[in-house]
Scaffold this active site. Structure first.
Site, PDB file in Angstrom:
ATOM      1  N   GLU A 125       0.776  -1.212  -0.051  1.00 33.83           N
ATOM      2  CA  GLU A 125       0.010   0.093  -0.067  1.00 33.83           C
ATOM      3  C   GLU A 125       0.813   1.463  -0.031  1.00 33.83           C
ATOM      4  O   GLU A 125       0.585   2.187  -0.631  1.00 33.83           O
ATOM      5  CB  GLU A 125      -1.164  -0.064   1.206  1.00 33.83           C
ATOM      6  CG  GLU A 125      -1.937  -1.083   0.993  1.00 33.83           C
ATOM      7  CD  GLU A 125      -3.038  -1.188   2.268  1.00 33.83           C
ATOM      8  OE1 GLU A 125      -4.082  -0.963   1.797  1.00 33.83           O
ATOM      9  OE2 GLU A 125      -2.425  -1.450   3.353  1.00 33.83           O
ATOM     10  N   GLU A 145      -4.473  -9.490   4.097  1.00 39.14           N
ATOM     11  CA  GLU A 145      -5.228  -9.071   5.213  1.00 39.14           C
ATOM     12  C   GLU A 145      -6.465  -9.929   5.448  1.00 39.14           C
ATOM     13  O   GLU A 145      -6.997 -10.545   6.539  1.00 39.14           O
ATOM     14  CB  GLU A 145      -5.686  -7.653   4.996  1.00 39.14           C
ATOM     15  CG  GLU A 145      -4.748  -6.717   5.255  1.00 39.14           C
ATOM     16  CD  GLU A 145      -3.932  -6.297   4.173  1.00 39.14           C
ATOM     17  OE1 GLU A 145      -3.200  -5.174   4.286  1.00 39.14           O
ATOM     18  OE2 GLU A 145      -3.929  -6.959   3.218  1.00 39.14           O
TER      19      GLU A 145
END
Length: 271
Positions: A125, A145
């Site tokens: 990210e 995640e």
């Protein structure tokens, strides 16, 4: 290619080391014993480093790298998990800028990344929130995640489909599978793959190349591209001529014209 060792001098101890190298701010993860997993201290210090990059007119480019064998193993859930509240995670101290830029504020300077080893979750990210990324050839990536019962909250759900296409993004977001540097290059997550141990040197060369350009023009170019992404083509188009007029009367524009006419390399001042 000669290996370059990232500097380890720090103006603040612990999780993030920073150093100025000309107009480039080097920002290094410094928790190698934990594969640079991000606890709250690392997140806060990283935010403060981005704040320094954003505010200081003498700084033109940031270069994010990592000390040790790995870029980051992602969040240190043991430290960060208990700190998650009803509104999420408070990780930006006064004077800081959210490095993932998912709170409406973007850093005004370009950021180059050098990654190696393991690059998980928030590392991907951070690449997506940056501008140019160089990866060591043995780097492995994972947006994992969903394997931990949470969702990416640093912008991957927003930026990854836009950057690499819906199918490619869902392939990696929804499975939590790992992928290698060649796949990262194929889908456009990183821009270059280099031999292991040379990623910092190559990223620094790119950062210094950017820093040698007219900084006001670089920042205006970056800002207009972001407007196009966030607000659409029409909004960006409306700013093009006013921005051109603003830049045309700067000292750097005169320096650039003189360089064109004389064929002498320009030394820009940011004015």
């Amino acid at each position: 290619m000669t290996e370059t060792t990232p500097p380890t001098t720090s103006v603040q101890p612990n999780r993030v080391v920073i150093e100025r190298l000309g107009h480039v701010l080097l920002i290094g993860f410094n928790r190698p014993e934990k594969r640079n997993a991000a606890d709250l201290a690392l997140l806060e210090q990283l935010s403060l480093a981005y704040g320094e990059l954003d505010r200081d007119p003498d700084l033109r480019v940031g270069l994010v790298h990592a000390i040790g064998d790995h870029f980051t193993a992602g969040l240190d859930l043991a430290d960060v998990g208990p700190r998650l509240g009803a509104t999420g995670l408070d990780m930006v101290p006064e004077g800081g800028v959210n490095p993932w830029q998912v709170d409406g504020h973007s850093v005004s300077k370009p950021v180059v990344m050098a990654v190696q080893g393991t690059c998980l979750t928030l590392g991907i990210e951070l690449i997506l929130a940056s501008d140019v990324a160089v990866a060591a050839e043995s780097t492995v990536f994972g947006q994992i995640e969903v394997s931990r019962g949470i969702l990416p909250f640093g912008g991957a759900t927003i930026r990854l489909p836009r950057a690499i296409g819906w199918g490619n993004a869902m392939r990696w977001l929804l499975t939590g599978d790992m992928f290698d540097a060649r796949e990262a290059l194929r889908i456009g997550l990183v821009q270059e793959i280099v031999p292991d141990g040379t990623q910092f040197e190559r990223a620094l060369a790119l950062a210094e190349r950017i820093a040698a350009q007219a900084p006001l023009a670089v920042q205006a170019t970056l800002a207009n591209a972001r407007v196009a992404v966030r607000a659409g083509d029409a909004a960006a188009e409306a700013q093009l001529q006013p921005e051109l007029a603003r830049l045309a009367v700067t000292k750097d524009a005169r320096i650039g014209m003189e360089s064109f006419l004389t064929r002498v390399p320009a030394v820009f001042e940011g004015r």
